[in-house]
Design a protein around this motif. Sequence first.
Motif, PDB file in Angstrom:
ATOM      1  N   ILE A   1      54.660  35.190  12.409  1.00 45.46           N
ATOM      2  CA  ILE A   1      53.250  34.863  12.612  1.00 45.46           C
ATOM      3  C   ILE A   1      52.439  36.153  12.554  1.00 45.46           C
ATOM      4  CG2 ILE A   1      51.565  33.911  14.227  1.00 45.46           C
ATOM      5  CD1 ILE A   1      53.795  32.172  15.357  1.00 45.46           C
ATOM      6  N   THR A   2      51.435  36.150  11.728  1.00 44.60           N
ATOM      7  CA  THR A   2      50.630  37.353  11.555  1.00 44.60           C
ATOM      8  C   THR A   2      49.381  37.302  12.421  1.00 44.60           C
ATOM      9  OG1 THR A   2      49.378  36.407   9.706  1.00 44.60           O
ATOM     10  CG2 THR A   2      51.447  37.530   9.177  1.00 44.60           C
ATOM     11  N   GLU A   3      48.809  38.470  12.671  1.00 42.29           N
ATOM     12  CA  GLU A   3      47.577  38.549  13.456  1.00 42.29           C
ATOM     13  C   GLU A   3      46.417  37.854  12.762  1.00 42.29           C
ATOM     14  OE1 GLU A   3      46.910  39.582  16.468  1.00 42.29           O
ATOM     15  OE2 GLU A   3      49.025  40.028  16.841  1.00 42.29           O
ATOM     16  N   SER A   4      46.422  37.884  11.436  1.00 42.07           N
ATOM     17  CA  SER A   4      45.337  37.214  10.715  1.00 42.07           C
ATOM     18  C   SER A   4      45.380  35.712  10.924  1.00 42.07           C
ATOM     19  CB  SER A   4      45.426  37.549   9.216  1.00 42.07           C
ATOM     20  OG  SER A   4      46.652  37.086   8.671  1.00 42.07           O
ATOM     21  N   GLU A   5      46.583  35.128  10.987  1.00 41.53           N
ATOM     22  CA  GLU A   5      46.713  33.695  11.246  1.00 41.53           C
ATOM     23  C   GLU A   5      46.228  33.363  12.649  1.00 41.53           C
ATOM     24  OE1 GLU A   5      50.462  31.777   9.252  1.00 41.53           O
ATOM     25  OE2 GLU A   5      51.016  33.759   9.987  1.00 41.53           O
ATOM     26  N   ILE A   6      46.592  34.195  13.601  1.00 40.75           N
ATOM     27  CA  ILE A   6      46.161  33.963  14.983  1.00 40.75           C
ATOM     28  C   ILE A   6      44.648  34.078  15.091  1.00 40.75           C
ATOM     29  CG2 ILE A   6      46.292  34.850  17.341  1.00 40.75           C
ATOM     30  CD1 ILE A   6      49.141  35.787  16.712  1.00 40.75           C
ATOM     31  N   ALA A   7      44.094  35.127  14.470  1.00 34.61           N
ATOM     32  CA  ALA A   7      42.651  35.352  14.550  1.00 34.61           C
ATOM     33  C   ALA A   7      41.858  34.213  13.918  1.00 34.61           C
ATOM     34  CB  ALA A   7      42.301  36.671  13.858  1.00 34.61           C
ATOM     35  N   LYS A   8      42.389  33.634  12.857  1.00 37.05           N
ATOM     36  CA  LYS A   8      41.694  32.540  12.186  1.00 37.05           C
ATOM     37  C   LYS A   8      41.488  31.363  13.128  1.00 37.05           C
ATOM     38  CE  LYS A   8      41.891  29.664   8.036  1.00 37.05           C
ATOM     39  NZ  LYS A   8      42.683  29.324   6.808  1.00 37.05           N
ATOM     40  N   ILE A   9      42.461  31.107  13.999  1.00 34.23           N
ATOM     41  CA  ILE A   9      42.352  30.016  14.965  1.00 34.23           C
ATOM     42  C   ILE A   9      41.496  30.425  16.157  1.00 34.23           C
ATOM     43  CG2 ILE A   9      43.646  28.555  16.578  1.00 34.23           C
ATOM     44  CD1 ILE A   9      45.977  28.634  14.598  1.00 34.23           C
ATOM     45  N   VAL A  10      41.761  31.603  16.702  1.00 38.54           N
ATOM     46  CA  VAL A  10      41.074  32.079  17.904  1.00 38.54           C
ATOM     47  C   VAL A  10      39.571  32.186  17.683  1.00 38.54           C
ATOM     48  CG1 VAL A  10      40.811  34.056  19.451  1.00 38.54           C
ATOM     49  CG2 VAL A  10      43.102  33.257  18.821  1.00 38.54           C
ATOM     50  N   ASN A  11      39.172  32.563  16.486  1.00 34.22           N
ATOM     51  CA  ASN A  11      37.748  32.774  16.198  1.00 34.22           C
ATOM     52  C   ASN A  11      36.992  31.476  15.920  1.00 34.22           C
ATOM     53  OD1 ASN A  11      38.047  35.546  16.481  1.00 34.22           O
ATOM     54  ND2 ASN A  11      38.515  35.854  14.301  1.00 34.22           N
ATOM     55  N   ASP A  12      37.683  30.351  15.978  1.00 30.28           N
ATOM     56  CA  ASP A  12      37.026  29.063  15.757  1.00 30.28           C
ATOM     57  C   ASP A  12      37.221  28.202  17.008  1.00 30.28           C
ATOM     58  OD1 ASP A  12      36.141  26.546  14.984  1.00 30.28           O
ATOM     59  OD2 ASP A  12      36.854  26.776  12.931  1.00 30.28           O
ATOM     60  N   PRO A  13      36.250  28.190  17.937  1.00 27.17           N
ATOM     61  CA  PRO A  13      36.387  27.452  19.204  1.00 27.17           C
ATOM     62  C   PRO A  13      36.710  25.971  19.021  1.00 27.17           C
ATOM     63  CG  PRO A  13      34.492  28.912  19.289  1.00 27.17           C
ATOM     64  CD  PRO A  13      34.969  28.915  17.862  1.00 27.17           C
ATOM     65  N   GLU A  14      36.153  25.337  17.991  1.00 31.44           N
ATOM     66  CA  GLU A  14      36.428  23.922  17.765  1.00 31.44           C
ATOM     67  C   GLU A  14      37.896  23.680  17.411  1.00 31.44           C
ATOM     68  OE1 GLU A  14      33.806  22.150  14.982  1.00 31.44           O
ATOM     69  OE2 GLU A  14      31.980  22.547  16.159  1.00 31.44           O
ATOM     70  N   VAL A  15      38.455  24.558  16.588  1.00 26.23           N
ATOM     71  CA  VAL A  15      39.871  24.440  16.217  1.00 26.23           C
ATOM     72  C   VAL A  15      40.753  24.686  17.436  1.00 26.23           C
ATOM     73  CG1 VAL A  15      41.722  25.452  14.828  1.00 26.23           C
ATOM     74  CG2 VAL A  15      39.470  25.061  13.815  1.00 26.23           C
ATOM     75  N   VAL A  16      40.370  25.652  18.258  1.00 24.44           N
ATOM     76  CA  VAL A  16      41.135  25.952  19.479  1.00 24.44           C
ATOM     77  C   VAL A  16      41.224  24.713  20.360  1.00 24.44           C
ATOM     78  CG1 VAL A  16      41.113  27.236  21.651  1.00 24.44           C
ATOM     79  CG2 VAL A  16      40.688  28.428  19.500  1.00 24.44           C
ATOM     80  N   GLU A  17      40.102  24.042  20.586  1.00 22.36           N
ATOM     81  CA  GLU A  17      40.099  22.865  21.449  1.00 22.36           C
ATOM     82  C   GLU A  17      40.843  21.689  20.815  1.00 22.36           C
ATOM     83  OE1 GLU A  17      39.223  22.942  24.596  1.00 22.36           O
ATOM     84  OE2 GLU A  17      38.928  25.072  24.139  1.00 22.36           O
ATOM     85  N   GLU A  18      40.770  21.590  19.483  1.00 16.80           N
ATOM     86  CA  GLU A  18      41.518  20.529  18.802  1.00 16.80           C
ATOM     87  C   GLU A  18      43.022  20.731  18.982  1.00 16.80           C
ATOM     88  OE1 GLU A  18      42.309  18.767  14.300  1.00 16.80           O
ATOM     89  OE2 GLU A  18      40.720  20.253  14.638  1.00 16.80           O
ATOM     90  N   TYR A  19      43.488  21.976  18.807  1.00 13.60           N
ATOM     91  CA  TYR A  19      44.917  22.263  18.966  1.00 13.60           C
ATOM     92  C   TYR A  19      45.336  22.169  20.434  1.00 13.60           C
ATOM     93  CZ  TYR A  19      45.064  23.897  14.122  1.00 13.60           C
ATOM     94  OH  TYR A  19      45.007  23.971  12.749  1.00 13.60           O
ATOM     95  N   ARG A  20      44.435  22.490  21.340  1.00 14.09           N
ATOM     96  CA  ARG A  20      44.741  22.339  22.762  1.00 14.09           C
ATOM     97  C   ARG A  20      45.046  20.868  23.079  1.00 14.09           C
ATOM     98  NH1 ARG A  20      43.223  25.647  26.918  1.00 14.09           N
ATOM     99  NH2 ARG A  20      41.513  26.563  25.690  1.00 14.09           N
ATOM    100  N   GLU A  21      44.248  19.971  22.527  1.00 12.62           N
ATOM    101  CA  GLU A  21      44.471  18.537  22.751  1.00 12.62           C
ATOM    102  C   GLU A  21      45.776  18.085  22.093  1.00 12.62           C
ATOM    103  OE1 GLU A  21      44.705  14.394  22.164  1.00 12.62           O
ATOM    104  OE2 GLU A  21      44.356  15.797  20.504  1.00 12.62           O
ATOM    105  N   ARG A  22      46.060  18.598  20.906  1.00 12.70           N
ATOM    106  CA  ARG A  22      47.280  18.195  20.203  1.00 12.70           C
ATOM    107  C   ARG A  22      48.543  18.636  20.940  1.00 12.70           C
ATOM    108  NH1 ARG A  22      46.285  19.431  13.722  1.00 12.70           N
ATOM    109  NH2 ARG A  22      44.461  18.078  13.449  1.00 12.70           N
TER     110      ARG A  22
END
Length: 339
Positions: free
Chosen positions: A93-114
């Motif tokens: 897992i690369t930092e760029s992949e992590i940052a892509k998710i972390v920098n999008d609050p809506e995606v973070v909350e969607e994955y939190r629910e999943r």
Amino acid sequence: MNRTSRGIYLFGIDLNSKRDYRDRRVWYRDRMALLARFFCIDVLAYSILSNHWHAILRNRPDLAAKLTPREIAIRWLSVTSRAKCRAKNGGKITESEIAKIVNDPEVVEEYRERLSNISWFVRQMCQTLSRRCNKEDGVTGRLFGNRFKLNRLPTEEEILAGMLYVDLNPIRAGLAEALDDFAEVSISERLKTLEGKTADLESWLAPLELEGEVDGQQVVVANKLTTAQIEEQVRKREALSERLGCVPMKLKAYEELLWHLAIQSRPELQASDRLPARMFRSLIELDGTAVNVEELAERHAQMGHRYASPVDLQTRTAIYQRQIADQETVPIDNTWSIV
């Protein structure tokens, strides 16, 4: 639960082709164990048979709510398909992949629910296993016939009845003669733990019951530990406090209750030398109250097919011989089974 398609036993010995697919049970068990590490889902019980699987799951949105955006990103990337990234980075897992998710609050909350959603947990199990089986068989299409079936278990009694049904599946199907005979069932894993030992923090199954003490071990003097060791102690204690048991019942009482129902289903097991002599010597309690075995057996029967299993002459003879050799054996039950 879910059942395989194509009319063949994709987790056992297929009756038509005579092919042995039993190694796939281990695939499924290992995949479930991996997902349990990253999802906020507790696995209370499971069994993987020749053409279907059962699991009792508990979603934990309370744990998902405590995760940081970075933790959510790492957990999600650890369980999802990343074929393109693996081809370039060897699966790391690369930092760029992590940052892509972390920098999008809506995606973070969607994955939190999943991460606390049972549907997504089962989807990640079944899709991965389907791809692997199809690749081995050289076919395409669905491994499972339909979407998985789900029933809610809102009370302790229903959870207990469901766990008993799942753990007794191999015995009722004739695939095992004792509780620990079948590898891919939760009771077999639970019985491997030594009595008197504390909950295993590395185990992926939810503990059957948690003790009041944290670990039962002597207190370690902090100044004798390194900073890293202290942090590890804190982490383990926090993890233990967050783990929820399945039912307020000791493993020994749960084992006795399983044997009660196993013998109702298959009376010939009374002749088995695998049956512990101490069984049925005392009341079985759930949350401090004696269990009504007849009532629980009826609930247990409602979760599966009813069938009868009479005791034949050979079994009666074996039971009689065992009674002569051992005065502590259980009473004979010559009645037909209702479970």
